[in-house]
Design a protein around this motif. Structure first.
Motif, PDB file in Angstrom:
ATOM      1  N   THR A 114       3.575   9.894 -33.165  1.00 34.98           N
ATOM      2  CA  THR A 114       4.556   9.913 -32.073  1.00 34.98           C
ATOM      3  C   THR A 114       5.192  11.302 -32.080  1.00 34.98           C
ATOM      4  O   THR A 114       5.218  11.979 -33.111  1.00 34.98           O
ATOM      5  CB  THR A 114       5.675   8.882 -32.289  1.00 34.98           C
ATOM      6  OG1 THR A 114       6.376   9.240 -33.477  1.00 34.98           O
ATOM      7  CG2 THR A 114       5.124   7.483 -32.424  1.00 34.98           C
ATOM      8  N   SER A 115       5.719  11.705 -30.926  1.00 36.19           N
ATOM      9  CA  SER A 115       6.245  13.073 -30.912  1.00 36.19           C
ATOM     10  C   SER A 115       7.635  13.152 -31.528  1.00 36.19           C
ATOM     11  O   SER A 115       8.103  14.236 -31.842  1.00 36.19           O
ATOM     12  CB  SER A 115       6.238  13.635 -29.503  1.00 36.19           C
ATOM     13  OG  SER A 115       6.869  12.753 -28.638  1.00 36.19           O
ATOM     14  N   GLY A 116       8.270  12.000 -31.740  1.00 34.66           N
ATOM     15  CA  GLY A 116       9.498  11.973 -32.528  1.00 34.66           C
ATOM     16  C   GLY A 116      10.616  12.864 -32.009  1.00 34.66           C
ATOM     17  O   GLY A 116      10.640  14.056 -32.287  1.00 34.66           O
ATOM     18  N   GLY A 151      12.182   0.142 -28.331  1.00 36.50           N
ATOM     19  CA  GLY A 151      13.221   1.165 -28.164  1.00 36.50           C
ATOM     20  C   GLY A 151      13.570   1.362 -26.696  1.00 36.50           C
ATOM     21  O   GLY A 151      14.380   2.209 -26.345  1.00 36.50           O
ATOM     22  N   ASP A 152      12.956   0.569 -25.828  1.00 36.18           N
ATOM     23  CA  ASP A 152      13.284   0.626 -24.404  1.00 36.18           C
ATOM     24  C   ASP A 152      14.209  -0.532 -24.058  1.00 36.18           C
ATOM     25  O   ASP A 152      14.158  -1.595 -24.678  1.00 36.18           O
ATOM     26  CB  ASP A 152      12.010   0.496 -23.551  1.00 36.18           C
ATOM     27  CG  ASP A 152      11.201   1.783 -23.538  1.00 36.18           C
ATOM     28  OD1 ASP A 152      11.807   2.862 -23.649  1.00 36.18           O
ATOM     29  OD2 ASP A 152       9.967   1.704 -23.427  1.00 36.18           O
ATOM     30  N   VAL A 153      15.039  -0.297 -23.039  1.00 35.07           N
ATOM     31  CA  VAL A 153      15.874  -1.358 -22.493  1.00 35.07           C
ATOM     32  C   VAL A 153      15.279  -1.692 -21.131  1.00 35.07           C
ATOM     33  O   VAL A 153      14.961  -0.783 -20.358  1.00 35.07           O
ATOM     34  CB  VAL A 153      17.324  -0.863 -22.343  1.00 35.07           C
ATOM     35  CG1 VAL A 153      18.174  -1.883 -21.622  1.00 35.07           C
ATOM     36  CG2 VAL A 153      17.905  -0.538 -23.706  1.00 35.07           C
ATOM     37  N   ASP A 198      16.125   2.074 -19.399  1.00 42.07           N
ATOM     38  CA  ASP A 198      16.358   3.321 -20.122  1.00 42.07           C
ATOM     39  C   ASP A 198      15.778   3.222 -21.516  1.00 42.07           C
ATOM     40  O   ASP A 198      15.386   2.149 -21.957  1.00 42.07           O
ATOM     41  CB  ASP A 198      17.864   3.589 -20.244  1.00 42.07           C
ATOM     42  CG  ASP A 198      18.193   5.065 -20.073  1.00 42.07           C
ATOM     43  OD1 ASP A 198      17.330   5.893 -20.388  1.00 42.07           O
ATOM     44  OD2 ASP A 198      19.298   5.379 -19.629  1.00 42.07           O
ATOM     45  N   ARG A 199      15.736   4.371 -22.213  1.00 38.45           N
ATOM     46  CA  ARG A 199      15.516   4.308 -23.658  1.00 38.45           C
ATOM     47  C   ARG A 199      16.841   3.805 -24.224  1.00 38.45           C
ATOM     48  O   ARG A 199      17.910   4.176 -23.708  1.00 38.45           O
ATOM     49  CB  ARG A 199      15.252   5.704 -24.237  1.00 38.45           C
ATOM     50  CG  ARG A 199      13.968   6.351 -23.822  1.00 38.45           C
ATOM     51  CD  ARG A 199      12.739   5.669 -24.355  1.00 38.45           C
ATOM     52  NE  ARG A 199      12.553   5.798 -25.797  1.00 38.45           N
ATOM     53  CZ  ARG A 199      11.701   5.046 -26.504  1.00 38.45           C
ATOM     54  NH1 ARG A 199      11.011   4.093 -25.906  1.00 38.45           N
ATOM     55  NH2 ARG A 199      11.557   5.230 -27.793  1.00 38.45           N
ATOM     56  N   SER A 200      16.808   2.973 -25.266  1.00 40.12           N
ATOM     57  CA  SER A 200      18.075   2.407 -25.738  1.00 40.12           C
ATOM     58  C   SER A 200      19.052   3.499 -26.177  1.00 40.12           C
ATOM     59  O   SER A 200      20.253   3.351 -26.036  1.00 40.12           O
ATOM     60  CB  SER A 200      17.846   1.373 -26.832  1.00 40.12           C
ATOM     61  OG  SER A 200      16.958   1.861 -27.776  1.00 40.12           O
ATOM     62  N   GLY A 231       6.030  15.905 -22.903  1.00 36.34           N
ATOM     63  CA  GLY A 231       6.545  16.215 -21.572  1.00 36.34           C
ATOM     64  C   GLY A 231       7.778  15.420 -21.153  1.00 36.34           C
ATOM     65  O   GLY A 231       8.179  15.457 -20.000  1.00 36.34           O
ATOM     66  N   LYS A 232       8.366  14.679 -22.102  1.00 32.30           N
ATOM     67  CA  LYS A 232       9.571  13.930 -21.741  1.00 32.30           C
ATOM     68  C   LYS A 232      10.808  14.766 -21.970  1.00 32.30           C
ATOM     69  O   LYS A 232      10.819  15.630 -22.855  1.00 32.30           O
ATOM     70  CB  LYS A 232       9.660  12.670 -22.581  1.00 32.30           C
ATOM     71  CG  LYS A 232       8.713  11.663 -22.041  1.00 32.30           C
ATOM     72  CD  LYS A 232       8.566  10.484 -22.913  1.00 32.30           C
ATOM     73  CE  LYS A 232       7.191   9.951 -22.613  1.00 32.30           C
ATOM     74  NZ  LYS A 232       6.570   9.293 -23.682  1.00 32.30           N
ATOM     75  N   LEU A 233      11.855  14.487 -21.216  1.00 32.66           N
ATOM     76  CA  LEU A 233      13.100  15.228 -21.415  1.00 32.66           C
ATOM     77  C   LEU A 233      13.588  15.011 -22.834  1.00 32.66           C
ATOM     78  O   LEU A 233      13.613  13.879 -23.331  1.00 32.66           O
ATOM     79  CB  LEU A 233      14.150  14.734 -20.421  1.00 32.66           C
ATOM     80  CG  LEU A 233      13.961  15.233 -18.992  1.00 32.66           C
ATOM     81  CD1 LEU A 233      14.815  14.427 -18.025  1.00 32.66           C
ATOM     82  CD2 LEU A 233      14.305  16.716 -18.907  1.00 32.66           C
TER      83      LEU A 233
HETATM   84  P1  ADP Z   1       6.100   9.653 -27.618  1.00 32.67           P
HETATM   85  O1  ADP Z   1       5.099   9.539 -28.676  1.00 32.67           O
HETATM   86  O2  ADP Z   1       6.419  11.035 -27.192  1.00 32.67           O
HETATM   87  O3  ADP Z   1       7.322   8.794 -27.735  1.00 32.67           O
HETATM   88  P2  ADP Z   1       4.953   7.774 -25.900  1.00 32.67           P
HETATM   89  O4  ADP Z   1       3.890   8.046 -24.922  1.00 32.67           O
HETATM   90  O5  ADP Z   1       4.669   6.878 -26.997  1.00 32.67           O
HETATM   91  O6  ADP Z   1       5.333   9.188 -26.354  1.00 32.67           O
HETATM   92  O7  ADP Z   1       6.297   7.337 -25.177  1.00 32.67           O
HETATM   93  C1  ADP Z   1       6.582   5.995 -24.929  1.00 32.67           C
HETATM   94  C2  ADP Z   1       7.840   5.864 -24.145  1.00 32.67           C
HETATM   95  O8  ADP Z   1       7.748   6.568 -22.896  1.00 32.67           O
HETATM   96  C3  ADP Z   1       8.140   4.457 -23.729  1.00 32.67           C
HETATM   97  O9  ADP Z   1       8.742   3.739 -24.752  1.00 32.67           O
HETATM   98  C4  ADP Z   1       9.041   4.652 -22.535  1.00 32.67           C
HETATM   99  O10 ADP Z   1      10.357   4.886 -22.901  1.00 32.67           O
HETATM  100  C5  ADP Z   1       8.495   5.885 -21.903  1.00 32.67           C
HETATM  101  N1  ADP Z   1       7.627   5.512 -20.780  1.00 32.67           N
HETATM  102  C6  ADP Z   1       6.292   5.388 -20.774  1.00 32.67           C
HETATM  103  N2  ADP Z   1       5.850   5.039 -19.546  1.00 32.67           N
HETATM  104  C7  ADP Z   1       6.935   4.920 -18.763  1.00 32.67           C
HETATM  105  C8  ADP Z   1       7.162   4.556 -17.392  1.00 32.67           C
HETATM  106  N3  ADP Z   1       6.175   4.272 -16.575  1.00 32.67           N
HETATM  107  N4  ADP Z   1       8.432   4.531 -16.958  1.00 32.67           N
HETATM  108  C9  ADP Z   1       9.461   4.828 -17.771  1.00 32.67           C
HETATM  109  N5  ADP Z   1       9.319   5.174 -19.053  1.00 32.67           N
HETATM  110  C10 ADP Z   1       8.082   5.221 -19.551  1.00 32.67           C
END
Ligand code: ADP
Length: 546
Positions: free
Chosen positions: A190-192, A421-423, A436-438, A527-529
């Motif tokens: 995971t990118s952690g 870890g998602d809500v 959201d993420r929690s 690529g996530k914020l």
């Molecule tokens: P990383 O390893 O960087 O965490 P992941 O690909 O495992 O990358 O990330 C998973 C998280 O990305 C999910 O738990 C969720 O929060 C978010 N995510 C993935 N797909 C979506 C989506 N379609 N909409 C919103 N959030 C998403």
């Protein structure tokens, strides 16, 4: 129930990755695989060629004295050589550790050492990355550069060899070994966003079942008639398992290699006419902007699978209205191989107005069979599927993680379920919506505000390029939302303009307390914020400006 169950009398053939490539070679030998290479040109060959070369990879591993279970790493773009490694390494019985080149140097060092990688297969682009950390990864015995002999770079990497030279010396005859399907096949860290990355170890069984489940219409809808362009990287969560799905179905793959910008993607789309694209929202923003700038339409594309982050409504609309393409919203994570839910096209959508359909498409979708999910409160009690109540999203199933690699942290595992870890909310038709993420949700006076919903609403503003919402400390409400936004280069819009734009799109009490224009925003390796640092930086912003 009393009495004894009658045991079924069916074979228990192991589900192995070698079986996928054997099937592909016999059933879809002529399926084309097209790749943009680091060398710059376009390469073409067939599934039959890929199968042959994956056996040469296996022979090479044997020559290198690789034992079953040993970790072999790849640091590579989406391309045919990476595809061969997927089958050659796992089929041999070793574990393919796909490394995400966007991790920070310290994280790369950490995961290579943690996984105890014996060899690293590396694309030309990433040779300098390894040269820079070489002295910290001394357990690695050798580096195999994925290039033609005449492109072999001068490198300071010790024991660096050319892939094509090595492969040329190997026979393409190899009998794939048969072993327990629960054996590890590949791994991805995971990118952690906090702490060290954590290793997720996929098994042959989990990979094959995931691939079988993800080909259907209710999931990615791959078939022998499909041609797809996976922009989602093979270096992170196995490109959503699509290389394996392609082997099952014989769908044609078009690999973008290092060309991830809008112009390069369009060039490939124009040449190869894929009907399906897969990737994260940031990539599609670039492609859509490019298409606008050249005034062209994505003629061949019927479906675009978008996951990894929420697909903004403006993107769902844009694909449909400017390109006649349906956006399939999907959700998953590294720990889920990664597919969890998919919002595929269905009959019900036909009965909706376009606006209603867009609203539905913005949800993350329904679970693919094999994934069970539920939402729970802090006491781990199951919450109703009413589309309104939200809670922590828990999942379980045959391709979902059971424990991290060499890590005894069990905090994500609750009574046989994995805490994502998602809500989220789940509605009565089992459509799941990520709130959201929690750790990112904003707690304003005991009520929750979704940072994702706010970002998606704000980014619909035609003069904003990217938005990030974080919670900042507030004297009265504990936390209030702050909107950090990047404007288009010539834009002069003000805070007031943005707030006015948002005023009819969200509840009044959700309106950000401040809008701050910034030049750039930090992202994780996927690529996530990256909100951790921003939260720290702006923690006291509202207290100080009150
Ligand atoms: P990383 O390893 O960087 O965490 P992941 O690909 O495992 O990358 O990330 C998973 C998280 O990305 C999910 O738990 C969720 O929060 C978010 N995510 C993935 N797909 C979506 C989506 N379609 N909409 C919103 N959030 C998403």
């Amino acid at each position: 129930m009393t009495g004894q169950l009658l045991v079924g009398q069916m074979m228990e053939r192991p589900l192995l990755i070698s079986g996928l490539i054997e099937h592909a070679e016999q059933t879809h030998p002529n399926t084309e695989i097209v790749s943009r290479r680091c060398e710059g040109d376009i390469h073409r060959y067939t599934m039959k060629d890929a199968a042959k070369r994956s056996r040469q990879v296996a022979n090479l591993l044997q020559r290198l004295n690789i034992a079953p279970g040993d970790r072999i790493a790849s640091l590579a773009w989406n391309g045919y050589r990476h595809f061969e490694l997927y089958f050659g390494v796992s089929g041999y019985g070793a574990v393919l550790h796909t490394i995400n080149p966007r991790l920070f140097a310290e994280q790369l060092v950490y995961i290579i050492n943690h996984a105890e990688d014996r060899y690293i297969f590396v694309d030309l682009t990433f040779v300098p990355l390894l040269e820079a950390i070489q002295e910290h990864i001394q357990g690695v015995e050798g580096f195999i550069v994925l290039c033609d002999e005449d492109k072999m770079p001068a490198t300071s990497l010790s024991n660096a060899q050319c892939y094509e030279t090595l492969l040329n010396n190997e026979s393409d005859v190899f009998a794939w070994p048969e072993f327990d399907e629960r054996a590890a096949a590949s791994m991805c860290y995971t990118s952690g966003t906090t702490g060290n990355p954590k290793g997720v170890l996929y098994s042959h069984r989990s990979t094959v079942i995931h691939a079988m489940a993800s080909v259907g219409e209710e999931a990615l809808g791959l078939a022998s008639t499909s041609c797809f362009l996976p922009v989602v990287p093979m270096f992170h969560v196995n490109a959503w398992g699509t290389p394996y799905s392609a082997a099952i179905t014989g769908a044609k793959q078009v690999f973008p290699g290092p060309g991830m910008d809008g112009a390069s993607l369009w060039e490939l789309i124009d040449a190869e006419q894929p009907d399906l694209l897969l990737g994260v929202p940031t990539v599609w923003l670039m492609l859509l902007n490019h298409m606008d700038s050249i005034g062209k339409k994505l003629e061949s594309v019927k479906n675009v699978v978008v996951g990894g982050s929420a697909a903004p409504m403006s993107m769902i609309r844009k694909f449909q209205e400017s390109h006649d393409a349906f956006l399939i919203h999907a959700w998953g994570m590294t720990e889920m191989s990664p597919i969890g839910t998919v919002n595929s096209h269905n009959n019900h959508m036909e009965s909706l107005s376009l606006e209603e359909r867009y609203q539905l498409q913005a949800k993350q979708g329904r679970p693919v069979y094999g994934v069970e999910m539920k939402i729970v409160n802090d006491a781990n009690e199951t919450l109703p599927r009413d589309g309104k109540t939200f809670g922590r999203l828990l999942v379980r199933g045959p391709w979902i993680i059971n424990g991290y690699y060499k890590n005894d942290d069990t905090s994500s595992f609750v009574d046989g379920w994995f805490d994502t870890g998602d809500v989220a909310t789940i509605d009565s038709n089992n459509y799941m919506t990520i709130v959201d993420r929690s750790k990112d949700v904003i707690k304003s006076g005991g009520e929750w505000i979704s940072s994702i919903d706010l970002e998606n609403a704000a980014v619909g503003h035609p003069e904003l390029v990217e938005c990030c919402v974080i919670g900042a400390r507030h004297a009265k409400w504990d936390e209030r939302p702050l909107l950090l936004a990047i404007r288009k280069p010539e834009s002069t819009i003000t805070e007031q303009d943005v707030l006015e734009y948002l005023s009819d799109k969200i509840a009044k009490w959700w309106l950000p307390d401040a809008v701050i224009f910034v030049d750039s925003l930090p992202h994780t390796a996927t690529g996530k914020l990256l909100k951790v640092d921003l939260r720290k930086e702006y923690e006291n912003f509202l207290l100080e400006t009150a």
